[in-house]
Design a protein around this motif. Structure first.
Motif, PDB file in Angstrom:
ATOM      1  N   ARG A 392      27.973  23.319 -17.744  1.00 24.74           N
ATOM      2  CA  ARG A 392      26.515  23.256 -17.640  1.00 24.74           C
ATOM      3  C   ARG A 392      25.875  22.787 -18.951  1.00 24.74           C
ATOM      4  O   ARG A 392      24.813  23.247 -19.336  1.00 24.74           O
ATOM      5  CB  ARG A 392      25.971  24.622 -17.224  1.00 24.74           C
ATOM      6  CG  ARG A 392      26.304  24.960 -15.754  1.00 24.74           C
ATOM      7  CD  ARG A 392      25.444  26.103 -15.235  1.00 24.74           C
ATOM      8  NE  ARG A 392      25.697  27.329 -15.975  1.00 24.74           N
ATOM      9  CZ  ARG A 392      24.873  27.841 -16.889  1.00 24.74           C
ATOM     10  NH1 ARG A 392      23.737  27.235 -17.166  1.00 24.74           N
ATOM     11  NH2 ARG A 392      25.179  28.952 -17.505  1.00 24.74           N
ATOM     12  N   ASP A 395      22.241  21.906 -18.821  1.00 25.20           N
ATOM     13  CA  ASP A 395      21.254  22.990 -18.918  1.00 25.20           C
ATOM     14  C   ASP A 395      20.921  23.301 -20.376  1.00 25.20           C
ATOM     15  O   ASP A 395      19.759  23.521 -20.736  1.00 25.20           O
ATOM     16  CB  ASP A 395      21.805  24.274 -18.260  1.00 25.20           C
ATOM     17  CG  ASP A 395      21.901  24.148 -16.743  1.00 25.20           C
ATOM     18  OD1 ASP A 395      21.298  23.190 -16.193  1.00 25.20           O
ATOM     19  OD2 ASP A 395      22.563  24.992 -16.114  1.00 25.20           O
ATOM     20  N   TYR A 396      21.977  23.336 -21.198  1.00 23.55           N
ATOM     21  CA  TYR A 396      21.762  23.669 -22.614  1.00 23.55           C
ATOM     22  C   TYR A 396      21.027  22.545 -23.339  1.00 23.55           C
ATOM     23  O   TYR A 396      20.164  22.784 -24.194  1.00 23.55           O
ATOM     24  CB  TYR A 396      23.109  23.993 -23.277  1.00 23.55           C
ATOM     25  CG  TYR A 396      23.873  25.089 -22.547  1.00 23.55           C
ATOM     26  CD1 TYR A 396      23.266  26.309 -22.281  1.00 23.55           C
ATOM     27  CD2 TYR A 396      25.174  24.897 -22.097  1.00 23.55           C
ATOM     28  CE1 TYR A 396      23.941  27.315 -21.584  1.00 23.55           C
ATOM     29  CE2 TYR A 396      25.864  25.895 -21.408  1.00 23.55           C
ATOM     30  CZ  TYR A 396      25.233  27.106 -21.151  1.00 23.55           C
ATOM     31  OH  TYR A 396      25.893  28.092 -20.466  1.00 23.55           O
ATOM     32  N   LYS A 443      21.853  32.613 -15.557  1.00 20.75           N
ATOM     33  CA  LYS A 443      21.455  31.413 -14.797  1.00 20.75           C
ATOM     34  C   LYS A 443      21.023  31.815 -13.378  1.00 20.75           C
ATOM     35  O   LYS A 443      19.954  31.383 -12.897  1.00 20.75           O
ATOM     36  CB  LYS A 443      22.640  30.437 -14.748  1.00 20.75           C
ATOM     37  CG  LYS A 443      22.439  29.205 -13.884  1.00 20.75           C
ATOM     38  CD  LYS A 443      21.503  28.195 -14.526  1.00 20.75           C
ATOM     39  CE  LYS A 443      21.398  26.932 -13.664  1.00 20.75           C
ATOM     40  NZ  LYS A 443      20.368  26.008 -14.184  1.00 20.75           N
ATOM     41  N   ARG A 479      13.562  32.366 -18.079  1.00 21.56           N
ATOM     42  CA  ARG A 479      13.912  31.052 -18.609  1.00 21.56           C
ATOM     43  C   ARG A 479      12.689  30.262 -19.037  1.00 21.56           C
ATOM     44  O   ARG A 479      12.708  29.567 -20.057  1.00 21.56           O
ATOM     45  CB  ARG A 479      14.714  30.289 -17.538  1.00 21.56           C
ATOM     46  CG  ARG A 479      14.978  28.811 -17.798  1.00 21.56           C
ATOM     47  CD  ARG A 479      15.901  28.596 -18.983  1.00 21.56           C
ATOM     48  NE  ARG A 479      16.134  27.169 -19.210  1.00 21.56           N
ATOM     49  CZ  ARG A 479      15.271  26.393 -19.877  1.00 21.56           C
ATOM     50  NH1 ARG A 479      14.168  26.905 -20.389  1.00 21.56           N
ATOM     51  NH2 ARG A 479      15.538  25.110 -20.050  1.00 21.56           N
TER      52      ARG A 479
ATOM     53  N   ALA B 288      19.270  15.308 -17.912  1.00 24.90           N
ATOM     54  CA  ALA B 288      18.906  16.724 -18.032  1.00 24.90           C
ATOM     55  C   ALA B 288      17.929  16.944 -19.181  1.00 24.90           C
ATOM     56  O   ALA B 288      17.069  17.826 -19.123  1.00 24.90           O
ATOM     57  CB  ALA B 288      20.164  17.570 -18.247  1.00 24.90           C
TER      58      ALA B 288
END
Lengths: 494, 494
Positions: A392, A395-396, A443, A479, B288
């Motif tokens: 992921r 996402d980071y 998550k 988040r 992303a």
């Protein structure tokens, strides 16, 4: 099986006398140079960046540092398709290139030409502890004005500059002297022989070290120095030595008193009288500009550079005390110096062009500010977004992109993410204020963990202190509150 | 009387291929470097300034510029008290010093190590028009991370940097390719002979110039070039050439389409498949982070640097058109490039250390901004206080001190004040907005004359324009309103 012979590995080392600068060492210097450039610019000085490389012919022997007049340059000969060409060298200061630039471009430059320059210079000398063969200089010079108003302006600018970079009034003093006064003193002493004059110059250069009595001995019969060696004197009579002693010790309570003392020291020497009048004008101009003796003083005991310059000479000293390597208190000392040198471009054009300027020792000034604790505190590293799930990474990346867009310094951990402990060790080494953690559970729940590393370090340091105990150093936030929560933590420590 | 023989005058010239930078040329570059450093810092990169001088041994032959792999360095041999020592040289880029620094300090540096560096580099090559032997580079590299997230980050940072320095979105594009894909293509072509592979590499380097048909000819039997000379081909069959053509022309409408085309081009090559997967990951990571194909695209036609790098390769191009020297429209072109090079410090330590980075051509970027009129407008000079009465220099110094204290760039005229016309000519050459005049009458009446030089120039240019005629360009104000009136004029033009 025979091993293949490998070429020996090169050594990973800077050449002797060179060093690397990391992180805040670089940015603090850049910031100081920008502050200095701001002052110079406000005074009407224009930037100049000449090439680091000059012909040896153009550099000549225009060395301003009288302490090291014979130091060499890094030089090599051009190879033009096999034919040997010009000798080239790295500049050893910013004054010799200014002379070349002014001579080359004088028809396009304003007259007078005020310019500033900052950058590295190189000296091919034996390296020693703390003595490097590449270092920064930061100069301002006015070319083409013989007016002492130009000298006074340089002194005022120097005082302003020191205050802007963080040396408060009272912690520095700019001292002004004049080579012409010394010339007048030599006349008054009836020293006309050049070798004898040079010997007197060398002696007064020692005034700082040996004091008035020592200078008297050295001008006369000679002196037994601390090591027991006998130093031959210049051989002047006591009466002959009197004017130079009067000159060196002429600083009075006020500028007016100093001027009176200097008038007495030069007697009826024309050049000496001119020199004293110049100092008087400089004092008046500075007073008119609001620069009083708490910032700039006429001080004939300033002898550094007198042999090199042709008129007024300036030196800026920091007056606060530091402890030397042996733990003794001493004043921090000189951080800038300059003066008038009226033959700047003559060797190129044959025309005399008056010039005056100052050079600031940027590295010494940075050292002074570090000594006073005004810079150099441990700088905050970036927020580190840790990697719990390497699939992921997107996402980071999105998290750091959000943080950066909000102006927050942030990075995702780019090493091998397998060992989470290594990620926190990395954040520690980077001096990161905050680590962000988002595993699979977070998550799924739409949250992230935020770890306050500064608080964590404080708790680790002083586990018994109650004030920290009821404050958690890791907590969960939704988040979409990542940026606002991180900002809140950063602001609480700023 | 016999004339004394004089030494010949030195030439006032920079060495061939070197130049000086004046005023805004210096400050605009400094400002751009500070802007770039700001972005790099926000991304977690730390500053590094290595010495300009390295041992030739440490520099090795780590030349990143494949167009000029054999260019020399400026080098000389150390002289240690008469004994010949190490060969030293000026750095030719910022990557070779990074390799040395990382190998030397690796135990103290974080891993991964993100660093940026900016400064001059030197190339000992034949100077040509617009081609200098000293120029600036501005690099950012991540050492010690093999993750393509590091490559994606560099691309995102490059896009951010271009926008921060003043290139709006739409005026630039960052293109990404991958050396591993090319290696896979070579496998798919059954090109295993090193010499043949090198010949294919040289051919695809010409893709920019000769296009698809040209590359087909050069891979096959050869080609008649524009000058009529016949260029021998690599001698591949049409079928063999197909994969490399597919590779070079694989850019689709979307990243997904491009990836599909590349998969076809590499067939079942393992290295090729890995390379395509890397490009896919980079595209996903960038998406992303919010970096769409309007900013960063996968583009296999980017071939510059493919021979040097070992993985992903990036290039930033400015897409707006300029007129070339012949008046033809063309795109401005490349301003930055980089990629992954995984053997950075191996020659020092024997350990492979992955690294990826980018180098921005600062001078080209400045040229682009000038071309677009975003920088380089004539900069305002200082307010000039003229000297009507040389005995009252103190009064004029007081005026400039007041103006400077108010943050206004100001200077007193330091040339010979005899000819007032020369003072105004000086103000004109300095591009001064305002001149201040205080003669004896003004002094007696407690007023000063303020001359609006910008308005004066406008009136001179267009004397018939009524809008200027009823505005006087010189007026008298009370002495104590000097600062406020000057500020008012400056603000009216800002």
């Amino acid at each position: 099986m025979a091993k293949e012979k490998k070429a020996p590995k090169p050594k990973a080392q800077t050449p002797k006398g060179f060093r690397d600068y990391f992180g805040t060492e670089v940015t603090e210097r850049a910031e100081m140079l920008a502050q200095i450039a701001g002052v110079y610019h406000r005074y009407g000085f224009d930037a100049l960046e000449s090439s680091a490389v000059e012909t040896v012919e153009a550099l000549g022997k225009f060395l301003p540092d009288v302490d090291r007049p014979n130091e060499g340059v890094f030089a090599w000969q051009e190879d033009e398709d096999g034919d040997k060409g010009d000798w080239l060298a790295l500049r050893y200061d910013l004054t010799a290139p200014l002379a070349r630039v002014y001579a080359q471009h004088r028809n396009d430059l304003p007259l007078p030409y005020r310019r500033y320059a900052m950058g590295p210079v190189w000296r091919n000398e034996k390296p020693g502890p703390g003595r490097f063969r590449q270092f920064y200089q930061c100069d301002a010079d006015t070319v083409g004005s013989g007016s002492v108003a130009a000298d006074a302006e340089i002194c005022a600018m120097l005082a302003d500059t020191l205050e802007v970079v963080g040396i408060p009034r009272g912690d520095y003093i700019v001292r002004v002297n004049n080579r012409k006064v010394l010339n007048g003193v030599l006349e008054a002493m009836a020293v006309t022989d050049e070798a004898e004059a040079a010997a007197v110059m060398r002696t007064i250069d020692k005034f700082d070290k040996v004091g008035e009595a020592g200078v008297r001995e050295l001008l006369g019969k000679g002196r037994l120095d601390a090591s027991g060696a006998y130093i031959d004197g210049v051989g002047l009579s006591d009466a002959q030595a009197e004017p130079v002693i009067a000159f060196l010790t002429s600083k009075g309570e006020t500028a007016a008193q100093t001027i009176e003392n200097l008038k007495a020291a030069v007697g009826d020497s024309a050049i000496g009288t001119e020199g004293v009048a110049e100092l008087e004008q400089i004092a008046d101009l500075l007073a008119a500009g609001g620069y009083g003796p708490d910032r700039i003083v006429i001080d004939p005991s300033v002898v550094r550079g007198l042999g090199y310059y042709t008129g007024p000479v300036f030196e800026a000293e920091l007056t606060f005390e530091i402890l030397d390597e042996k733990g003794r208190k001493r004043q921090f000392g000189s951080v800038a110096g300059g003066g008038r040198y009226d033959d700047l471009v003559k060797r190129f054009t044959g025309q005399p062009v008056p010039a005056t300027g100052v050079s600031i020792g940027v590295d010494r000034l940075l050292a002074a500010l570090r000594e006073k604790g005004r810079i150099g505190s441990k700088t905050q590293g970036p927020v580190v977004v840790t990697v719990m799930d390497r699939d992921r990474m997107g996402d980071y990346q999105a998290m750091v992109a959000e943080l950066r867009s909000a102006g927050i310094r942030a990075e995702v951990y780019l090493g091998n993410p397998k060992n989470f402990g290594n990620q926190l060790k990395y954040a520690d080494k980077r001096n990161s204020p905050v680590a962000v953690i988002e595993g699979g559970d977070e998550k799924a729940n739409g949250v992230v963990q935020i770890k306050d590393l500064i608080l964590g370090a404080k708790i680790a340091e002083s586990a018994s202190l109650e004030e920290w105990q009821d404050r958690p150093n890791q907590f969960e936030v939704p988040r979409d509150q990542l940026v606002s929560k991180v900002r809140e933590i950063l602001e609480s420590y700023s």
